[in-house]
Design a protein around this motif. Structure first.
Motif, short mmCIF file in Angstrom:
data_model
loop_
_atom_site.label_atom_id
_atom_site.label_comp_id
_atom_site.label_asym_id
_atom_site.label_seq_id
_atom_site.Cartn_x
_atom_site.Cartn_y
_atom_site.Cartn_z
N VAL A 107 1.24 -0.91 0.18
CA VAL A 107 -0.09 -0.04 0.06
C VAL A 107 1.67 1.46 -0.45
O VAL A 107 1.90 1.07 1.02
CB VAL A 107 -1.20 -0.20 0.74
N LEU A 108 0.49 2.37 -1.56
CA LEU A 108 1.76 2.83 -0.87
C LEU A 108 1.53 4.55 -0.65
O LEU A 108 2.74 5.14 0.07
CB LEU A 108 2.07 3.41 -3.17
N ASN A 109 -0.04 4.22 -0.75
CA ASN A 109 0.29 5.70 -0.24
C ASN A 109 -1.59 5.86 0.57
O ASN A 109 -2.73 5.34 -0.95
CB ASN A 109 -0.16 7.05 -1.52
N ILE A 110 -2.20 6.55 1.74
CA ILE A 110 -3.58 6.78 1.88
C ILE A 110 -4.18 8.00 1.46
O ILE A 110 -2.61 9.28 2.25
CB ILE A 110 -3.93 6.45 2.80
N TYR A 116 -14.75 16.07 2.05
CA TYR A 116 -14.64 14.97 0.60
C TYR A 116 -15.74 13.27 1.24
O TYR A 116 -16.67 12.86 1.18
CB TYR A 116 -14.30 14.73 -0.01
N ASN A 117 -15.03 13.29 2.44
CA ASN A 117 -15.82 11.55 3.25
C ASN A 117 -15.50 11.04 2.12
O ASN A 117 -16.35 9.81 2.15
CB ASN A 117 -17.24 11.87 3.70
N ARG A 118 -14.01 10.88 1.37
CA ARG A 118 -13.35 9.69 0.45
C ARG A 118 -12.17 9.69 0.91
O ARG A 118 -11.09 10.90 1.25
CB ARG A 118 -13.63 11.06 -1.20
N SER A 119 -12.01 8.48 0.46
CA SER A 119 -9.95 8.25 0.89
C SER A 119 -9.89 7.16 -0.34
O SER A 119 -10.45 6.68 -0.93
CB SER A 119 -9.94 6.93 1.38
N VAL A 120 -8.73 7.50 -1.22
CA VAL A 120 -8.14 7.25 -2.19
C VAL A 120 -6.84 6.47 -1.72
O VAL A 120 -6.15 6.44 -1.06
CB VAL A 120 -7.30 7.92 -3.03
N ILE A 121 -7.05 4.48 -1.32
CA ILE A 121 -5.67 3.58 -1.39
C ILE A 121 -4.87 3.13 -2.48
O ILE A 121 -5.38 3.32 -3.85
CB ILE A 121 -6.40 2.65 -0.67
N THR A 122 -4.03 3.97 -2.64
CA THR A 122 -3.10 3.00 -3.89
C THR A 122 -2.43 1.92 -3.45
O THR A 122 -1.66 1.33 -2.46
CB THR A 122 -1.95 4.55 -3.84
N ILE A 123 -3.02 0.62 -3.92
CA ILE A 123 -1.94 -0.57 -3.88
C ILE A 123 -1.68 -1.16 -4.98
O ILE A 123 -2.39 -0.76 -6.17
CB ILE A 123 -3.51 -1.06 -3.96
N ALA A 124 -0.15 -1.11 -4.67
CA ALA A 124 0.60 -2.25 -5.72
C ALA A 124 1.28 -3.30 -5.71
O ALA A 124 0.97 -3.75 -4.40
CB ALA A 124 2.15 -0.92 -5.77
N ALA A 125 0.88 -4.12 -6.82
CA ALA A 125 0.83 -5.26 -6.86
C ALA A 125 1.48 -6.50 -8.35
O ALA A 125 1.61 -5.55 -9.58
CB ALA A 125 0.08 -6.02 -5.72
N LEU A 162 -3.75 28.73 -4.11
CA LEU A 162 -4.11 29.13 -2.38
C LEU A 162 -2.95 27.36 -3.00
O LEU A 162 -2.99 26.80 -1.78
CB LEU A 162 -4.94 28.55 -1.24
N GLY A 163 -2.62 27.34 -4.09
CA GLY A 163 -1.48 25.44 -4.34
C GLY A 163 -1.86 24.53 -4.60
O GLY A 163 -3.40 24.78 -4.52
N LYS A 164 -1.83 23.21 -4.59
CA LYS A 164 -2.13 22.40 -5.65
C LYS A 164 -2.14 21.23 -4.60
O LYS A 164 -1.12 21.30 -3.24
CB LYS A 164 -1.81 21.77 -7.16
N ALA A 165 -2.26 19.87 -5.27
CA ALA A 165 -2.40 18.65 -3.72
C ALA A 165 -2.50 17.88 -5.15
O ALA A 165 -3.49 17.61 -6.09
CB ALA A 165 -3.81 18.47 -3.12
N LEU A 166 -1.56 16.56 -4.91
CA LEU A 166 -1.39 15.56 -5.91
C LEU A 166 -1.89 14.63 -5.09
O LEU A 166 -1.16 14.31 -4.28
CB LEU A 166 -0.25 15.40 -6.38
N ILE A 167 -2.72 13.87 -5.80
CA ILE A 167 -3.77 12.63 -4.72
C ILE A 167 -2.89 11.61 -5.45
O ILE A 167 -3.38 11.00 -6.02
CB ILE A 167 -5.26 12.27 -4.87
N GLY A 168 -1.91 10.90 -4.60
CA GLY A 168 -0.88 10.37 -4.61
C GLY A 168 0.51 10.58 -5.14
O GLY A 168 1.31 10.84 -4.83
#
Length: 328
Positions: free
Chosen positions: A47-50, A56-65, A292-298
């Motif tokens: 799991v690379l990132n959460i 938003y009540n939302r999560s993006v979980i980055t799973i690599a395999a 006010l800036g940016k956010a990269l999701i992962g």
């Protein structure tokens, strides 16, 4: 060290879960991806990132395999999510239809998008088999033979406005249970998520800026879909940034608008996060406001591949802890 030298064929899933406010639930879902049925750790999964967003009540979980392990790993995470997230009580600003909202599979190295589509289809069939009330719509390479894009499917399903599941048309499973909702499963070249916040509370203005940069706009940014949402007292322009097959020399233009990468012999390009921020800043300035800036999701595609190779080579399952996670 390249993944080919490691002997790995890698793919990733950016698992979108309709939960962010209970951190322990999100982390339990992430940890479930790391374990086999016998409780042993998957040797080629990380799991690379959460990334979790409270508003938003939302999560993006980055799973690599490895591509052979990814389907079962994501299935385990989804089973945990369906036990923990109830769409009947879920609230959040971000549109969603399912407790597990989206399961996109992307190739990273040594594997093509068609094989990722086969993984996605197999996973979709297992989901509706294992989770009573789970229903699935397919997109991209998983949606054969039409291969409709996620954007097309979302519009068809009323993803942006609908929470009434009774009239939905799904591809696999039974009538969506109210607690589960509807889950999108598909595969495509890598799609990056990049958000830019403007210093304004004017949602109409945010929607105007989102429309201006959208790839469907004649003067927009290729491969970019954008929406505007209220976020932490300001307006956020949320962008999905699609990879597309590189053609000609447009990707090497002097303004560095495009970034490129190669996977499984195919070359792809995408609009860089920096350029997206720059363009939103220009458009905002024309309207008398600042950003006010940016956010990269992962990650960018290359960052995801490089982190996956390192994490799996070193046996680091909870790689997100090394990055500190991003809970906002």
């Amino acid at each position: 060290m390249s993944s080919s030298r490691l002997g790995l064929r890698l793919a990733a899933c950016l698992l979108n879960i309709s939960e962010a406010r209970r951190k322990h639930i999100v982390e339990n879902i992430a940890r479930a991806a790391l374990l086999e049925k016998n409780g042993q750790k998957h040797p080629e999964v990380s799991v690379l990132n959460i990334f979790s967003d409270q508003d938003y009540n939302r999560s993006v979980i980055t799973i690599a395999a490895s591509v052979d392990e990814l389907g079962d790993s994501v299935l385990a995470a989804c089973l945990e999510a369906f036990q923990s997230v109830d769409m009947e009580v879920q609230e959040g600003i971000h549109p969603c239809l399912g407790a597990v909202d989206l399961i996109p599979i992307y190739p990273l190295s040594g594997v093509g998008v068609e094989e990722c589509g086969a993984v996605a289809r197999s996973l979709a069939k297992k989901l509706v088999l294992h989770v009573p009330g789970c229903s699935v719509f397919l997109f991209g390479e998983a949606d054969l033979p039409r291969k409709r894009s996620l954007v097309q499917r979302r519009k068809q399903l009323g993803w942006f406005t609908r929470r009434d599941f009774s009239a939905l048309e799904w591809d696999l499973g039974a009538t969506p249970a109210r607690s589960c909702g509807l889950t999108g499963v598909g595969a495509s070249p890598y799609v990056m998520n990049c958000n830019v916040t403007i210093n304004s509370e004017d949602l109409a203005l945010g929607k105007e800026l989102a429309s201006a940069i959208r790839g469907s706009n004649v003067h927009g940014l290729k491969g970019v879909q954008a929406m505007a949402f209220p976020h932490e007292g300001k307006i956020e322009i949320a962008c999905n940034v699609e990879s597309f097959e590189a053609q000609g020399t447009e990707e090497t233009c002097k303004d560095a608008q495009y970034m490129s990468y190669t996977v499984h012999g195919d070359r792809f390009s995408y609009v860089s996060p920096h350029y997206i921020e720059t363009r939103v800043k220009e458009l905002a300035r024309e309207r008398g406001i600042t950003t006010l800036g940016k956010a990269l999701i992962g990650f960018t595609p290359n960052e995801c591949k490089n982190c996956a190779e390192y994490a799996i080579k070193e046996g680091i399952g909870e790689f997100w802890k090394m990055r500190g996670g991003i809970f906002m």
